[in-house]
Motif scaffolding. Structure first.
Motif, mmCIF file in Angstrom:
data_model
loop_
_atom_site.group_PDB
_atom_site.id
_atom_site.type_symbol
_atom_site.label_atom_id
_atom_site.label_comp_id
_atom_site.label_asym_id
_atom_site.label_seq_id
_atom_site.Cartn_x
_atom_site.Cartn_y
_atom_site.Cartn_z
ATOM 1 N N GLU A 169 0.826 -1.203 0.000
ATOM 2 C CA GLU A 169 0.000 0.000 0.000
ATOM 3 C C GLU A 169 0.861 1.255 0.000
ATOM 4 O OE1 GLU A 169 -3.707 2.037 2.469
ATOM 5 O OE2 GLU A 169 -3.038 -0.006 2.941
ATOM 6 N N ALA A 228 -3.813 0.900 -13.662
ATOM 7 C CA ALA A 228 -4.623 0.994 -12.443
ATOM 8 C C ALA A 228 -5.720 -0.054 -12.438
ATOM 9 C CB ALA A 228 -5.216 2.400 -12.329
ATOM 10 N N GLU A 285 -5.304 -2.842 -9.526
ATOM 11 C CA GLU A 285 -6.205 -2.673 -8.391
ATOM 12 C C GLU A 285 -7.538 -3.389 -8.583
ATOM 13 O OE1 GLU A 285 -4.592 1.515 -6.514
ATOM 14 O OE2 GLU A 285 -6.476 1.546 -7.635
ATOM 15 N N ASP A 286 -8.134 -3.306 -9.781
ATOM 16 C CA ASP A 286 -9.441 -3.938 -9.981
ATOM 17 C C ASP A 286 -9.320 -5.442 -10.196
ATOM 18 O OD1 ASP A 286 -10.419 -1.450 -9.769
ATOM 19 O OD2 ASP A 286 -11.286 -1.303 -11.763
ATOM 20 N N PRO A 344 -2.945 -3.673 -3.204
ATOM 21 C CA PRO A 344 -3.429 -2.639 -2.285
ATOM 22 C C PRO A 344 -3.513 -1.290 -3.005
ATOM 23 C CG PRO A 344 -1.123 -3.135 -1.867
ATOM 24 C CD PRO A 344 -1.592 -4.148 -2.862
ATOM 25 N N LYS A 345 -4.002 -0.289 -2.319
ATOM 26 C CA LYS A 345 -4.135 1.041 -2.923
ATOM 27 C C LYS A 345 -2.753 1.588 -3.252
ATOM 28 C CE LYS A 345 -6.340 4.665 -4.333
ATOM 29 N NZ LYS A 345 -7.145 4.595 -5.571
ATOM 30 N N ARG A 365 -0.259 4.480 -5.661
ATOM 31 C CA ARG A 365 -0.230 5.823 -6.231
ATOM 32 C C ARG A 365 0.285 5.715 -7.663
ATOM 33 N NH1 ARG A 365 3.276 9.712 -3.559
ATOM 34 N NH2 ARG A 365 4.676 7.944 -3.224
#
Length: 525
Positions: free
Chosen positions: A386, A402, A406-407, A412-413, A415
């Motif tokens: 993260e 992204a 992420e999807d 984790p989240k 940047r």
């Protein structure tokens, strides 16, 4: 009671379908089955950069999409349809591409109606068959982009135009206005098609019996479409001023080759269409001037040539020319081809027997591995934590990365950033003055602050596009992306604060569109 019963009439028997309807209905059903089978071979196999952009925009709140597109450069209709579709089906690769499959299937009954209503049953069945297996439509039926919708709308709008202005059937005027407006809200090349249709008014006017009402209908038809499009014009002007297409070069005189290869499936089908369809069209054009079918052929031809001419000319000043945009021409082209083959007699059927099997050949290679971003996801997800930083040296790859990380990847989240800066919305590419921003970017000014904000032990996934095919990377934007990738990669490799963990994916699977490679770095304590 007896009196009431005596007045009750037996229910009428359902009349049998006329025999003239049964065969076309069976053919249509068969073509739909073939079309669905053709256009689901590679469904969900791969997403590439542009599809990541589509999913990212469509994932925004529905009412925000028109405003979000101020920084993208496209009209909103397809993205809003996709947003609703994703809420129903999900946002997986196969689910999002399924919208294009559904739209492509509409082209088959649409082609049947367009050809039949204009030129008769035979032309309608041929047009439906061409729509069912056309390779351009097959490819973009399995892509999360608007090109299948663009083709269907261009076909229907052209047919409605011919009904109104070549045949004098005013009842189709509302349909024409609405279809043209939808075309304008689907892709900016709808503007070029509109100019082509305006040019096509000339041969229609020449044979018009009531010329005063002709121009009134033209003003109403195009005027209503313009009024419907008017709310989008301020956004369009902003896009023209601040976005554009710096990844494209100005076109040369290779348009016929592009059309032959991409729209018509190669040399053999093109030759068959030109020889057989051309003979049928020649017979139609040789008729007397007042013949409505002759007028429709000339108007549709002028539409194609006019659209090509204005698109080519505009792209000399502001490049907006690429093969997939030419799909807007395919609607009127399929109508012309269907008529030519229908009027060519036996020769037309022979040509059709050559064209359809070639068009129907499965072409899955280019669709199965459009991008290797999923390989990168599988290789790198276990190494990310993260708050780690993903730097995409090709900024427009950001939304796809992204989405995968992420999807789909369960990371984790993270940047996300590019040489332009840290992404404020990692699902949308901000094209606003992007070329100038990329040109001004330097490692010291743009990369160093990103790295400085990373804590000890934090990781950087540095992603750059594979640029082995130099001829695809010589436009102003792509050439600059390649240079910045080399500069920033060297700066990060030389930074003593970071140690290299490894390259991902370990084995590169060649992508048919744009591939990516990544290097993972970790900040030392």
């Amino acid at each position: 009671m007896a009196s009431v019963a005596s007045r009750i009439r037996p229910l009428p028997r359902l009349r049998q379908l006329p025999s003239s309807f049964v065969l076309p209905a069976l053919v249509l059903f068969g073509l739909l089955v073939i079309s669905f089978w053709e256009r689901t071979h590679s469904l969900g196999e791969s997403l590439w950069m542009d599809e990541g952009l589509s999913i990212g925009i469509a994932s925004q709140p529905l009412h925000d999409i028109p405003h979000v597109l101020r920084v993208d450069g496209s009209p909103p209709l397809y993205y809003m349809l996709l947003s609703v579709w994703m809420k129903i089906t999900g946002n997986g690769p196969a689910e999002t591409q399924g919208l294009s499959v559904a739209i492509a299937l509409i082209s088959v009954p649409g082609g049947l109606w367009a050809g039949w209503s204009l030129f008769g049953r035979r032309a309608g069945l041929i047009c439906a068959a061409l729509c069912a297996v056309n390779p351009f439509l097959t490819a973009y039926a399995q892509e999360t982009r608007m090109y299948a919708l663009m083709l269907v709308l261009s076909l229907m709008a052209t047919a409605a135009f011919l009904h109104v202005f070549a045949y004098g059937r005013r009842r189709y005027l509302p349909a024409f206005s609405i279809l043209l407006a939808l075309m304008l809200y689907t892709h900016n090349w709808g503007l070029f098609l509109s100019v082509g249709l305006v040019c096509a008014l000339v041969p229609c006017w020449y044979v018009s019996e009531v010329r005063t009402s002709f121009w009134r209908d033209a003003l109403i038809g195009f005027g209503v479409a313009g009024v419907l499009y008017l709310p989008w014009v301020p956004t369009l002007l902003h896009q023209i001023k601040h976005t554009g297409a710096p990844w494209l070069n100005s076109p040369n005189f290779g348009a016929p080759i592009q059309i032959t290869r991409s729209l018509l499936g190669g040399g053999t089908p093109t030759v068959a269409l030109v020889l057989a369809g051309g003979s049928g069209l020649a017979a139609v054009i040789a008729r007397r001037v007042e013949d409505r079918e002759r007028t429709a052929v000339l108007a549709a031809t002028v539409t194609v040539l006019g659209t090509l001419a204005v698109a080519w000319t505009v792209s000399q000043v502001s490049p907006a020319w690429t093969t997939r945009y030419l799909g807007v021409l395919l609607g009127p082209m399929l109508l012309i081809a269907a008529l030519g083959l229908a009027r060519a007699g036996t020769l037309g059927f022979v040509a059709l027997a050559i064209i359809l099997p070639i068009w129907a050949l499965p072409r899955s290679y280019g669709l199965d591995n459009k991008s290797n971003a999923s390989d990168l996801r599988n290789a790198v997800v276990p190494d990310l934590h993260e708050g780690d930083l993903v730097v995409s040296m090709q900024p427009e790859q950001g939304p796809l990365l992204a989405y995968h990380l992420e999807d789909l990847g369960g990371a984790p989240k993270l940047r996300f950033a590019s040489p332009i800066g840290l992404a404020r919305n990692d699902r949308v590419m901000d094209w606003t003055d992007a070329y100038d921003k990329l040109k001004a970017a330097t490692p010291a000014k743009n990369l160093a602050p990103l790295l400085a904000n990373l804590p000890a032990g934090g990781r950087v996934l540095f992603v750059y596009p594979v640029t082995s095919r130099a001829d695809d990377w010589d436009a102003p934007w792509t050439e600059l992306v390649r240079r910045r990738g080399a500069q920033w990669g060297a700066a990060l490799a030389a930074d003593k604060q970071f140690k290299r963990i490894g390259a991902v994916p370990p084995n590169y699977r060649r992508a048919t569109r744009i591939g990516v490679r990544g290097i993972v770095y970790e900040k030392k304590a």
